[in-house]
Design a protein around this motif. Sequence first.
Motif, short mmCIF file in Angstrom:
data_model
loop_
_atom_site.label_atom_id
_atom_site.label_comp_id
_atom_site.label_asym_id
_atom_site.label_seq_id
_atom_site.Cartn_x
_atom_site.Cartn_y
_atom_site.Cartn_z
N ALA A 162 15.75 28.16 22.79
CA ALA A 162 16.66 29.08 22.12
C ALA A 162 16.17 29.38 20.70
N GLY A 163 16.10 30.66 20.35
CA GLY A 163 15.74 31.06 19.00
C GLY A 163 14.26 31.10 18.71
N ALA A 164 13.41 30.73 19.68
CA ALA A 164 11.96 30.76 19.45
C ALA A 164 11.44 32.18 19.63
N ALA A 165 10.11 32.34 19.61
CA ALA A 165 9.48 33.65 19.63
C ALA A 165 9.92 34.46 20.85
N ASN A 166 10.22 35.73 20.60
CA ASN A 166 10.59 36.69 21.65
C ASN A 166 11.85 36.30 22.41
N SER A 167 12.77 35.66 21.72
CA SER A 167 14.01 35.23 22.37
C SER A 167 14.94 36.40 22.69
N HIS A 168 14.61 37.59 22.20
CA HIS A 168 15.41 38.79 22.51
C HIS A 168 15.00 39.43 23.83
N LEU A 169 13.97 38.85 24.48
CA LEU A 169 13.46 39.40 25.73
C LEU A 169 13.78 38.48 26.90
N HIS A 170 13.79 39.05 28.10
CA HIS A 170 14.05 38.27 29.31
C HIS A 170 12.74 37.60 29.74
N ASN A 171 12.55 36.34 29.39
CA ASN A 171 11.33 35.62 29.68
C ASN A 171 11.51 34.71 30.89
N ALA A 172 10.46 34.64 31.72
CA ALA A 172 10.50 33.73 32.86
C ALA A 172 10.69 32.30 32.36
N ASP A 173 11.45 31.51 33.13
CA ASP A 173 11.81 30.17 32.64
C ASP A 173 10.69 29.15 32.75
N HIS A 174 9.51 29.59 33.24
CA HIS A 174 8.36 28.68 33.28
C HIS A 174 7.07 29.46 33.14
#
Length: 231
Positions: A162-174
């Motif tokens: 949470a709050g790390a780089a590109n946290s405003h995007l939907h990133n794969a969880d792995h």
Amino acid sequence: MQRFWEKVIKPIMAAHQPKSIVEIGADEGLNTLKLLEYGKQCDAVCHVIDPAPKFEVEWAKEWYGDTFKLYEDLSLNVLPEIEYYDLILIDGDHNWYTVYHELKQVSEMAEKSGQFPIVLMHDTAWPYGRRDMYYVPETVPQEFRHPCELKGIVPGLSGLVAGAANSHLHNADHENGERNGVLTAVEDFMEESSIPLRLHLLHSNNGFAVLLPVDSHLNPIISFILNTSGM
């Protein structure tokens, strides 16, 4: 993509002299306007694909005229409509499904036209070389979509923070694994391609790649440009 313009993209275009260019992912138009200026000066057409461009579209249409063809839609809907292009820049949705199928559509165009274009791609290194990102997850079929969250990415850590780089995007969880990431999509496409292809890679600025046939006379030139770019 614009970070590579002066040292990489511009020299490649000067060597190749494309006449029909496709750009996937215009965003604020920083690279787009450079492509359009090339098109205006060198009598080339630029097909720009972006569902929500963030630059002055009407001004660009007026200034660049027939050089500028804009498609405000997803790349996978648009590419089949463009009959021919000899250079394509892929910097849109950074996930396996989208990039893999963009390349498949490039290959289909090449089969019809008889010429495989030079393909320039961004985000082939960390963070999205081996991890999917979805601007709008619903645009990717569920069977090809990894579980994702609006959380950020930390180098060397597969899980999200949470709050790390590109946290405003939907990133794969792995990170890593099958059908995950831009570079994985490129490698999977190359493995299946009936055309022998060569991949040139730069690892700076989140990664940059050039894909073209192994028998292209431009391969030594591409290697020279990348190796002397200082990037």
